[in-house]
Motif scaffolding. Structure first.
Motif, PDB file in Angstrom:
ATOM      1  N   LYS A 256      65.321  31.561  30.935  1.00 28.38           N
ATOM      2  CA  LYS A 256      64.042  32.114  31.380  1.00 28.38           C
ATOM      3  C   LYS A 256      63.208  31.047  32.076  1.00 28.38           C
ATOM      4  N   LEU A 257      62.049  31.463  32.579  1.00 30.39           N
ATOM      5  CA  LEU A 257      61.078  30.566  33.190  1.00 30.39           C
ATOM      6  C   LEU A 257      59.710  30.819  32.563  1.00 30.39           C
ATOM      7  N   ALA A 258      58.884  29.786  32.549  1.00 32.08           N
ATOM      8  CA  ALA A 258      57.482  29.960  32.183  1.00 32.08           C
ATOM      9  C   ALA A 258      56.638  29.527  33.373  1.00 32.08           C
ATOM     10  N   ILE A 259      55.647  30.340  33.722  1.00 29.21           N
ATOM     11  CA  ILE A 259      54.765  29.985  34.836  1.00 29.21           C
ATOM     12  C   ILE A 259      53.311  30.234  34.445  1.00 29.21           C
ATOM     13  N   ARG A 260      52.419  29.503  35.103  1.00 30.50           N
ATOM     14  CA  ARG A 260      50.991  29.778  35.039  1.00 30.50           C
ATOM     15  C   ARG A 260      50.441  29.627  36.448  1.00 30.50           C
ATOM     16  N   PHE A 261      49.280  30.209  36.690  1.00 35.48           N
ATOM     17  CA  PHE A 261      48.687  30.192  38.027  1.00 35.48           C
ATOM     18  C   PHE A 261      47.279  29.632  37.959  1.00 35.48           C
ATOM     19  N   ILE A 262      46.940  28.759  38.921  1.00 32.70           N
ATOM     20  CA  ILE A 262      45.585  28.226  38.988  1.00 32.70           C
ATOM     21  C   ILE A 262      45.032  28.442  40.396  1.00 32.70           C
ATOM     22  N   ASN A 263      43.802  28.904  40.464  1.00 36.63           N
ATOM     23  CA  ASN A 263      43.137  29.213  41.724  1.00 36.63           C
ATOM     24  C   ASN A 263      42.278  28.022  42.147  1.00 36.63           C
ATOM     25  N   LEU A 264      42.715  27.327  43.195  1.00 36.75           N
ATOM     26  CA  LEU A 264      41.983  26.184  43.730  1.00 36.75           C
ATOM     27  C   LEU A 264      41.612  26.417  45.196  1.00 36.75           C
ATOM     28  N   TYR A 265      41.465  27.691  45.552  1.00 31.82           N
ATOM     29  CA  TYR A 265      41.100  28.087  46.909  1.00 31.82           C
ATOM     30  C   TYR A 265      39.575  28.115  47.001  1.00 31.82           C
ATOM     31  N   ASN A 266      39.010  27.038  47.521  1.00 33.40           N
ATOM     32  CA  ASN A 266      37.568  26.805  47.510  1.00 33.40           C
ATOM     33  C   ASN A 266      36.821  27.890  48.285  1.00 33.40           C
ATOM     34  N   GLY A 267      35.945  28.627  47.591  1.00 31.80           N
ATOM     35  CA  GLY A 267      35.156  29.686  48.212  1.00 31.80           C
ATOM     36  C   GLY A 267      35.866  31.020  48.295  1.00 31.80           C
ATOM     37  N   GLY A 268      37.124  31.058  47.843  1.00 29.64           N
ATOM     38  CA  GLY A 268      37.915  32.273  47.944  1.00 29.64           C
ATOM     39  C   GLY A 268      37.651  33.252  46.809  1.00 29.64           C
ATOM     40  N   PRO A 269      38.298  34.420  46.874  1.00 29.43           N
ATOM     41  CA  PRO A 269      38.071  35.469  45.885  1.00 29.43           C
ATOM     42  C   PRO A 269      38.876  35.243  44.608  1.00 29.43           C
ATOM     43  N   ASN A 270      38.581  36.036  43.590  1.00 26.75           N
ATOM     44  CA  ASN A 270      39.454  36.111  42.423  1.00 26.75           C
ATOM     45  C   ASN A 270      40.805  36.681  42.864  1.00 26.75           C
ATOM     46  N   LEU A 271      41.872  36.228  42.222  1.00 33.12           N
ATOM     47  CA  LEU A 271      43.216  36.555  42.705  1.00 33.12           C
ATOM     48  C   LEU A 271      44.106  37.123  41.609  1.00 33.12           C
ATOM     49  N   ASP A 272      44.975  38.042  42.033  1.00 26.48           N
ATOM     50  CA  ASP A 272      46.086  38.514  41.201  1.00 26.48           C
ATOM     51  C   ASP A 272      47.369  37.880  41.728  1.00 26.48           C
ATOM     52  N   PHE A 273      48.190  37.426  40.808  1.00 22.67           N
ATOM     53  CA  PHE A 273      49.466  36.791  41.161  1.00 22.67           C
ATOM     54  C   PHE A 273      50.584  37.732  40.724  1.00 22.67           C
ATOM     55  N   ILE A 274      51.353  38.236  41.699  1.00 23.21           N
ATOM     56  CA  ILE A 274      52.262  39.359  41.454  1.00 23.21           C
ATOM     57  C   ILE A 274      53.683  38.972  41.832  1.00 23.21           C
ATOM     58  N   ARG A 275      54.646  39.346  40.980  1.00 22.89           N
ATOM     59  CA  ARG A 275      56.051  39.166  41.317  1.00 22.89           C
ATOM     60  C   ARG A 275      56.509  40.360  42.160  1.00 22.89           C
ATOM     61  N   ASN A 276      57.065  40.061  43.318  1.00 24.51           N
ATOM     62  CA  ASN A 276      57.390  41.127  44.278  1.00 24.51           C
ATOM     63  C   ASN A 276      58.394  42.141  43.740  1.00 24.51           C
ATOM     64  N   THR A 277      59.484  41.663  43.151  1.00 29.86           N
ATOM     65  CA  THR A 277      60.583  42.571  42.800  1.00 29.86           C
ATOM     66  C   THR A 277      60.202  43.567  41.720  1.00 29.86           C
TER      67      THR A 277
ATOM     68  N   GLY B  96      56.665  44.034  40.732  1.00 30.94           N
ATOM     69  CA  GLY B  96      55.272  44.479  40.860  1.00 30.94           C
ATOM     70  C   GLY B  96      54.412  44.088  39.671  1.00 30.94           C
ATOM     71  N   VAL B  97      54.977  43.310  38.766  1.00 28.76           N
ATOM     72  CA  VAL B  97      54.248  42.899  37.560  1.00 28.76           C
ATOM     73  C   VAL B  97      53.244  41.802  37.906  1.00 28.76           C
ATOM     74  N   LYS B  98      52.027  41.952  37.392  1.00 32.27           N
ATOM     75  CA  LYS B  98      51.020  40.905  37.552  1.00 32.27           C
ATOM     76  C   LYS B  98      51.314  39.783  36.561  1.00 32.27           C
ATOM     77  N   LEU B  99      51.656  38.615  37.094  1.00 28.37           N
ATOM     78  CA  LEU B  99      51.905  37.455  36.251  1.00 28.37           C
ATOM     79  C   LEU B  99      50.590  36.767  35.871  1.00 28.37           C
ATOM     80  N   ALA B 100      49.553  37.000  36.663  1.00 29.41           N
ATOM     81  CA  ALA B 100      48.205  36.514  36.357  1.00 29.41           C
ATOM     82  C   ALA B 100      47.218  37.473  37.002  1.00 29.41           C
ATOM     83  N   SER B 101      46.112  37.749  36.330  1.00 27.47           N
ATOM     84  CA  SER B 101      45.164  38.760  36.809  1.00 27.47           C
ATOM     85  C   SER B 101      43.753  38.200  36.945  1.00 27.47           C
ATOM     86  N   ASN B 102      43.120  38.496  38.087  1.00 33.47           N
ATOM     87  CA  ASN B 102      41.700  38.243  38.299  1.00 33.47           C
ATOM     88  C   ASN B 102      41.320  36.783  38.025  1.00 33.47           C
ATOM     89  N   VAL B 103      42.110  35.867  38.562  1.00 29.22           N
ATOM     90  CA  VAL B 103      41.888  34.439  38.308  1.00 29.22           C
ATOM     91  C   VAL B 103      40.851  33.918  39.306  1.00 29.22           C
TER      92      VAL B 103
END
Length: 263
Positions: free
Chosen positions: A160-181, A183-190
């Motif tokens: 397996k794999l373990a992942i986390r997501f961090i939003n460092l997009y300065n001035g950008g919106p909250n983000l959802d991080f989604i696996r394409n195949t 459609g599962v949100k791996l991180a929500s509203n970050v």
């Protein structure tokens, strides 16, 4: 005898002192550091400051990063999206430390200039990633402020794999991080400056290092910010996936990055 401590590859190497042809070779000991040893704190630096000059990091006035020099004069370091160390962690003693960064002395502009001056207080046996943020410019010659994230190790499984997501997009919106195949949100509203909890990917795909596709969506509009982001990730490891850049800035558009956090 000089000690250089790194938890990058856990090993012990001793270079014996010798004298050949009148030349003395200095003893340098590389000390074995067990993972999580409470004698130490474990640090990683990632420069996500757009426009950052090439700099090196210092703890309490002593050089901490180890970019190599090819000339005998410090001529290498870490600029925008530069990661130190690129695998594993460098170690220091727990407690309060002054962290500074200086432009390398061979730079053509502002050589030697201090571009960061702050304090951290890592705890014994804990792991941290220190992100430089903000935006460097002729009127703001600083790669700070910093964001300090404690890196708690998730359970690792070689299938397996373990992942986390961090939003460092300065001035950008909250983000959802989604696996394409899936459609599962791996991180929500970050939000900017936030990091998601670890998520386990139980079916990453065939092979030891399958390629996985992701999409980053604006959490408010559900519209993609970045689509079909691909990454080849090795099973049994934990990865931090991040987005950097400045909203509305064509010089520093949103860009995707990843690094191994634990293995």
């Amino acid at each position: 005898m000089k000690k250089i401590l790194y938890f990058i590859a856990v090993c012990t190497v001793l270079l014996a002192a010798c004298k050949k042809n009148g030349m003395t070779v200095e003893n340098t000991e590389y000390e074995k550091v067990a993972p999580g040893d409470p004698k130490y704190s474990y640090l990683k630096f990632l420069n996500v400051t757009p426009g950052s000059p090439v700099s090196n990091y210092y703890l309490d006035g002593v050089k901490f990063s180890s970019a190599l020099s090819s000339s005998g004069i410090e001529n290498a370091g870490y600029a925008y999206n530069g990661l130190y160390p690129d695998l594993g962690y460098a170690v220091t003693s727990p407690g309060s430390h002054k962290v500074t960064a200086n432009i390398i002395p061979t730079a053509t502009v502002d050589k030697g200039l201090e571009v960061l001056n702050t304090t951290i207080a890592p705890q014994a046996g804990k792991y941290y990633t220190i992100f430089t943020t903000g935006q460097y410019s002729a009127t703001n010659k600083s790669i700070g402020p910093i964001l300090v994230v404690e890196d708690t190790k998730p359970p690792l499984d070689t299938s397996k794999l373990a992942i986390r997501f961090i939003n460092l997009y300065n001035g950008g919106p909250n983000l959802d991080f989604i696996r394409n195949t899936t459609g599962v949100k791996l991180a929500s509203n970050v939000a900017y400056g936030q990091v998601s909890p670890w998520t386990e990917i139980t079916n990453p795909g065939p092979g030891a290092a399958p390629t996985i596709l992701y999409t980053l969506n604006n959490a408010a509009t559900n519209l993609p910010l970045l689509s079909n982001i691909s990454g080849s990730l090795t099973k049994g490891r934990a990865y931090t996936i991040y987005i950097r850049g400045v909203f509305g800035n064509s010089t520093y558009p949103p860009a995707f990055g990843t690094y191994t956090t634990f293995y």
